[in-house]
Design a protein around this motif. Sequence first.
Motif, PDB file in Angstrom:
ATOM      1  N   HIS A 219      -3.747 -27.320   2.698  1.00 16.73           N
ATOM      2  CA  HIS A 219      -4.220 -28.570   2.102  1.00 16.73           C
ATOM      3  C   HIS A 219      -5.683 -28.840   2.423  1.00 16.73           C
ATOM      4  O   HIS A 219      -6.448 -29.136   1.513  1.00 16.73           O
ATOM      5  N   TYR A 223     -10.047 -29.651   0.169  1.00 16.42           N
ATOM      6  CA  TYR A 223     -11.244 -30.480   0.399  1.00 16.42           C
ATOM      7  C   TYR A 223     -12.468 -29.599   0.649  1.00 16.42           C
ATOM      8  O   TYR A 223     -13.586 -30.013   0.384  1.00 16.42           O
ATOM      9  N   HIS A 270       2.924 -32.327   3.618  1.00 18.58           N
ATOM     10  CA  HIS A 270       3.305 -32.879   2.313  1.00 18.58           C
ATOM     11  C   HIS A 270       3.565 -31.776   1.280  1.00 18.58           C
ATOM     12  O   HIS A 270       4.046 -32.054   0.198  1.00 18.58           O
ATOM     13  N   HIS A 271       3.250 -30.541   1.655  1.00 17.39           N
ATOM     14  CA  HIS A 271       3.646 -29.413   0.800  1.00 17.39           C
ATOM     15  C   HIS A 271       5.028 -28.913   1.188  1.00 17.39           C
ATOM     16  O   HIS A 271       5.556 -27.999   0.561  1.00 17.39           O
ATOM     17  N   THR A 290      -1.747 -38.531   4.429  1.00 24.15           N
ATOM     18  CA  THR A 290      -2.204 -38.122   3.090  1.00 24.15           C
ATOM     19  C   THR A 290      -2.781 -39.321   2.344  1.00 24.15           C
ATOM     20  O   THR A 290      -3.776 -39.197   1.623  1.00 24.15           O
ATOM     21  N   VAL A 350     -13.946 -37.455 -14.929  1.00 22.13           N
ATOM     22  CA  VAL A 350     -12.865 -38.027 -15.750  1.00 22.13           C
ATOM     23  C   VAL A 350     -11.556 -37.293 -15.431  1.00 22.13           C
ATOM     24  O   VAL A 350     -10.507 -37.907 -15.224  1.00 22.13           O
ATOM     25  N   PHE A 352     -10.848 -35.766 -12.713  1.00 21.62           N
ATOM     26  CA  PHE A 352     -10.437 -36.018 -11.323  1.00 21.62           C
ATOM     27  C   PHE A 352      -9.772 -37.384 -11.154  1.00 21.62           C
ATOM     28  O   PHE A 352      -8.954 -37.584 -10.255  1.00 21.62           O
ATOM     29  N   VAL A 377       3.168 -29.851 -10.604  1.00 22.72           N
ATOM     30  CA  VAL A 377       2.208 -29.549  -9.531  1.00 22.72           C
ATOM     31  C   VAL A 377       0.990 -28.779 -10.075  1.00 22.72           C
ATOM     32  O   VAL A 377      -0.149 -29.197  -9.835  1.00 22.72           O
ATOM     33  N   PHE A 381      -2.963 -29.910 -10.012  1.00 23.56           N
ATOM     34  CA  PHE A 381      -4.129 -29.256  -9.393  1.00 23.56           C
ATOM     35  C   PHE A 381      -5.112 -28.680 -10.410  1.00 23.56           C
ATOM     36  O   PHE A 381      -6.251 -28.388 -10.058  1.00 23.56           O
ATOM     37  N   VAL A 385      -8.840 -28.978  -8.775  1.00 23.20           N
ATOM     38  CA  VAL A 385      -9.642 -27.766  -8.556  1.00 23.20           C
ATOM     39  C   VAL A 385     -10.055 -27.144  -9.897  1.00 23.20           C
ATOM     40  O   VAL A 385     -11.144 -26.583 -10.023  1.00 23.20           O
ATOM     41  N   ARG A 444       7.483 -24.273 -12.309  1.00 23.21           N
ATOM     42  CA  ARG A 444       6.221 -23.561 -12.173  1.00 23.21           C
ATOM     43  C   ARG A 444       6.514 -22.104 -11.800  1.00 23.21           C
ATOM     44  O   ARG A 444       7.667 -21.771 -11.508  1.00 23.21           O
ATOM     45  N   ARG A 445       5.467 -21.273 -11.806  1.00 23.76           N
ATOM     46  CA  ARG A 445       5.537 -19.869 -11.364  1.00 23.76           C
ATOM     47  C   ARG A 445       6.702 -19.109 -11.998  1.00 23.76           C
ATOM     48  O   ARG A 445       7.374 -18.343 -11.326  1.00 23.76           O
TER      49      ARG A 445
HETATM   50 FE1  HAS Z   1      -3.393 -31.952  -4.298  1.00 22.95          FE
HETATM   51  C1  HAS Z   1      -0.598 -29.922  -4.346  1.00 22.95           C
HETATM   52  C2  HAS Z   1      -1.580 -34.454  -2.844  1.00 22.95           C
HETATM   53  C3  HAS Z   1      -6.239 -33.897  -4.041  1.00 22.95           C
HETATM   54  C4  HAS Z   1      -5.318 -29.229  -5.094  1.00 22.95           C
HETATM   55  N1  HAS Z   1      -3.017 -29.972  -4.677  1.00 22.95           N
HETATM   56  C5  HAS Z   1      -1.797 -29.345  -4.660  1.00 22.95           C
HETATM   57  C6  HAS Z   1      -1.967 -27.971  -4.996  1.00 22.95           C
HETATM   58  C7  HAS Z   1      -3.312 -27.753  -5.166  1.00 22.95           C
HETATM   59  C8  HAS Z   1      -3.965 -29.028  -4.962  1.00 22.95           C
HETATM   60  C9  HAS Z   1      -4.000 -26.446  -5.499  1.00 22.95           C
HETATM   61  O1  HAS Z   1       1.118 -34.743  -1.423  1.00 22.95           O
HETATM   62  C10 HAS Z   1      -0.840 -26.956  -5.185  1.00 22.95           C
HETATM   63  C11 HAS Z   1      -0.576 -26.095  -3.991  1.00 22.95           C
HETATM   64  C12 HAS Z   1       0.532 -25.123  -4.333  1.00 22.95           C
HETATM   65  O2  HAS Z   1       0.241 -24.065  -4.898  1.00 22.95           O
HETATM   66  O3  HAS Z   1       1.689 -25.443  -4.064  1.00 22.95           O
HETATM   67  N2  HAS Z   1      -3.809 -33.842  -3.621  1.00 22.95           N
HETATM   68  C13 HAS Z   1      -2.920 -34.709  -3.104  1.00 22.95           C
HETATM   69  C14 HAS Z   1      -3.594 -35.968  -2.805  1.00 22.95           C
HETATM   70  C15 HAS Z   1      -4.907 -35.799  -3.136  1.00 22.95           C
HETATM   71  C16 HAS Z   1      -5.035 -34.460  -3.643  1.00 22.95           C
HETATM   72  C17 HAS Z   1      -2.979 -37.202  -2.230  1.00 22.95           C
HETATM   73  N3  HAS Z   1      -5.385 -31.631  -4.532  1.00 22.95           N
HETATM   74  C18 HAS Z   1      -6.380 -32.564  -4.373  1.00 22.95           C
HETATM   75  C19 HAS Z   1      -7.659 -31.946  -4.600  1.00 22.95           C
HETATM   76  C20 HAS Z   1      -7.399 -30.628  -4.894  1.00 22.95           C
HETATM   77  C21 HAS Z   1      -5.967 -30.453  -4.848  1.00 22.95           C
HETATM   78  C22 HAS Z   1      -8.986 -32.656  -4.485  1.00 22.95           C
HETATM   79  C23 HAS Z   1      -8.322 -29.507  -5.203  1.00 22.95           C
HETATM   80  C24 HAS Z   1      -9.624 -29.599  -5.200  1.00 22.95           C
HETATM   81  N4  HAS Z   1      -1.457 -32.150  -3.721  1.00 22.95           N
HETATM   82  C25 HAS Z   1      -0.926 -33.241  -3.103  1.00 22.95           C
HETATM   83  C26 HAS Z   1       0.468 -32.948  -2.738  1.00 22.95           C
HETATM   84  C27 HAS Z   1       0.747 -31.657  -3.160  1.00 22.95           C
HETATM   85  C28 HAS Z   1      -0.477 -31.188  -3.776  1.00 22.95           C
HETATM   86  C29 HAS Z   1       1.413 -33.820  -2.047  1.00 22.95           C
HETATM   87  C30 HAS Z   1       2.060 -30.893  -2.996  1.00 22.95           C
HETATM   88  C31 HAS Z   1       2.919 -31.030  -4.202  1.00 22.95           C
HETATM   89  C32 HAS Z   1       4.163 -30.174  -4.086  1.00 22.95           C
HETATM   90  O4  HAS Z   1       5.246 -30.745  -3.984  1.00 22.95           O
HETATM   91  O5  HAS Z   1       4.073 -28.934  -4.115  1.00 22.95           O
HETATM   92  C33 HAS Z   1      -6.004 -36.838  -2.945  1.00 22.95           C
HETATM   93  O6  HAS Z   1      -7.028 -36.286  -2.161  1.00 22.95           O
HETATM   94  C34 HAS Z   1      -6.522 -37.371  -4.238  1.00 22.95           C
HETATM   95  C35 HAS Z   1      -7.447 -38.546  -4.033  1.00 22.95           C
HETATM   96  C36 HAS Z   1      -8.261 -38.794  -5.250  1.00 22.95           C
HETATM   97  C37 HAS Z   1      -8.489 -39.988  -5.807  1.00 22.95           C
HETATM   98  C38 HAS Z   1      -9.271 -40.047  -7.098  1.00 22.95           C
HETATM   99  C39 HAS Z   1     -10.614 -40.756  -6.994  1.00 22.95           C
HETATM  100  C40 HAS Z   1     -11.280 -40.700  -8.308  1.00 22.95           C
HETATM  101  C41 HAS Z   1     -12.551 -40.275  -8.540  1.00 22.95           C
HETATM  102  C42 HAS Z   1     -13.027 -40.218  -9.968  1.00 22.95           C
HETATM  103  C43 HAS Z   1     -13.668 -41.496 -10.397  1.00 22.95           C
HETATM  104  C44 HAS Z   1     -14.188 -41.346 -11.768  1.00 22.95           C
HETATM  105  C45 HAS Z   1     -15.280 -41.981 -12.247  1.00 22.95           C
HETATM  106  C46 HAS Z   1     -15.718 -41.655 -13.641  1.00 22.95           C
HETATM  107  C47 HAS Z   1     -16.093 -42.946 -11.482  1.00 22.95           C
HETATM  108  C48 HAS Z   1      -7.963 -41.233  -5.223  1.00 22.95           C
HETATM  109  C49 HAS Z   1     -13.495 -39.875  -7.450  1.00 22.95           C
HETATM  110  C50 HAS Z   1     -15.173 -42.587 -14.682  1.00 22.95           C
HETATM  111  C51 HAS Z   1     -13.787 -42.216 -15.063  1.00 22.95           C
HETATM  112  C52 HAS Z   1     -13.213 -42.518 -16.243  1.00 22.95           C
HETATM  113  C53 HAS Z   1     -11.726 -42.255 -16.398  1.00 22.95           C
HETATM  114  C54 HAS Z   1     -13.927 -43.089 -17.391  1.00 22.95           C
END
Ligand code: HAS
Length: 584
Positions: A219, A223, A270-271, A290, A350, A352, A377, A381, A385, A444-445
Amino acid sequence: MRVEGSIRFIILSEIVFPILLLMFGIYHGVMQVLYRAGIIKADSFLGIDYYQGLTLHGVINAIVFTTFFAVAFGNGVVMYALKKPLRPAVQWIAWILMVGGTLMAAWAMFTKRATVLYTFYPPLIGHWTFYIGAVLLVVGSLLPFFFDWIPNTIAWKRENPDQKIPLAVFGVMVNHTLWTIMIIPVAIEILFQLFPLSVGLVDEINPLLARTLFWFFGHPVVYFWLLPAYVMLYTMLPKIASEKGKLYSDPAGRLAFVLFLLFSLPVGLHHQFTEPGISNVWKLIHAIFTFCVALPSLITAFTVAASLEYTAKAEDPSVRNSKFYWWTRLPYLRLEGDKWLFSYLFAGLVLFFFGGITGIVNASYNLNLTVHNTAYVPGHFHTTVGGLVLLSFLGMSLYMVSKLRGTDVKFKGLAALAPYFWMQGMFMFSYAMMVGGALEGFPRRTNAGLTYLNPDSPLYRPEWVGYAQLSVVGGALLGIGFVLFLIAFFGTLFAPKVREATIEFPIAQAYHDAPTPVLNNLKGWTVAAVVLAVLSYIPPLYDVTQRGVFHNSPAYNEQYPIPLKQLQQTQSQSDEKLSLKEER
Ligand code: HAS
């Protein structure tokens, strides 16, 4: 800043080499949707089978491309922001290890000796060159940090005792500190479990321990992929949007980076919510952490939006009093100067937004039980990513290549359109995966075209067909977006030189720039991060060595998906019954 000779070659090749590999990686992504929808009804295509392609897709895109980019970008940012040269000897050794390690692992994957997916879970086991290749890549990626960036930052601080380390350098340093810590558990898994098993030094290992060590790394690594993109969002996006652009708050950026350092590590369970052998209490504690690690992303969302608002209003005072109309003043599709780069970061943002929301769903312990191991899932991702991270890395790769080669960006229109094709394709693909996964349990997979989506198969599931077909349309748009990018990338790489080669970045000044002495020194935060990580992992690791081991667990036979031992027991029980009957 002028850059020449070996350092220029090294940074350029750290960008070009992984982009060449990425062409295979993304090709295998397109192949995935074709297999899964049953458009290719086979277990292999052009000599590469489904799981081999999936391994290449995951390892190249998520591990190799990201690691090379983080090093190339870090080299560039540290050199430019501190105005200090890099050491060619360090850079060459790092380069040889990274390229050599990648080629070793690539050989194992391309020759079908390591079809283990990017998570390399045992009992899947690969050729030793895959593991040693991965270790060399990682070791190489650390050398610039320890022998160039840290000494240069210390020297800079000595020369500028009253100034804060530039925010871009701060973000890069946090990222590699995190990288160094997270590598320890996965290195233990590789060196003490997988490598010895692969060369036959041991006959068995504890798979649950291996998985737990993997996710201790698996995990935080997301980041490690994300933070270079955040460095761009905080320090460069406002300046790309407008010459008058400013970062809204420098302290908010520093706080976000420090929170990532603290909370990225104690979350890996959490994975593993569905794993038996790990106590629920520790799964819940990791779930709570998390939610903590989502905080710096929320800070980022607000700070980036505020920076864009400030920038749009500075650029066009007529929207100064508007609440929302300033959104129309951003350069979504403009080609003057470096403005084309805006579309990469904006389309990424957008995507993200949805990546973040779906991450929170994943992290919610009970919801995870519905989506785990379903297509939801990968849907999540690919908007993280495969969204912000990939788009920002592609855009910055093109930008850096044009500066380092001293060429103009060629086919700018295509370059600026590419991220929007990608964004649209990713929306369709991820929507199909998420809805199919969460509501219908689409797995998946799985090469579903051979089984679940094959009307001739007894496993046929017609309710998944529409989702798989929509993901093909998404995959096609993604492919088109990537080809548009490649045209601009190679056009720029091979264009005639029109000015001297430089390394430079569009760094924005901060609007709020209060002193932040508590956040400036990373030593204390690093110690706190290590302590938190260790404390949050000692009990689960103890658990997996006690409750996660099943002694004498029976082997499986390919023909009978029933444990052999159970078969033998059943056989001997029925023999016993038979002989009892006969005796009677
Ligand atoms: Fe995740 C599974 C939880 C972030 C990548 N994640 C994965 C896997 C990958 C991955 C590759 O809790 C699969 C692994 C596998 O093969 O099994 N993830 C989270 C949480 C976050 C999170 C809580 N993940 C990421 C990021 C990744 C990534 C970043 C890659 C770079 N993830 C999980 C969990 C799993 C998981 C479980 C396991 C699931 C399972 O059961 O297998 C947080 O860090 C996310 C926080 C993000 C925010 C968003 C903020 C928004 C922003 C954009 C603002 C936009 C603007 C523009 C201002 C709160 C910054 C305007 C927008 C408009 C719409 C106009």
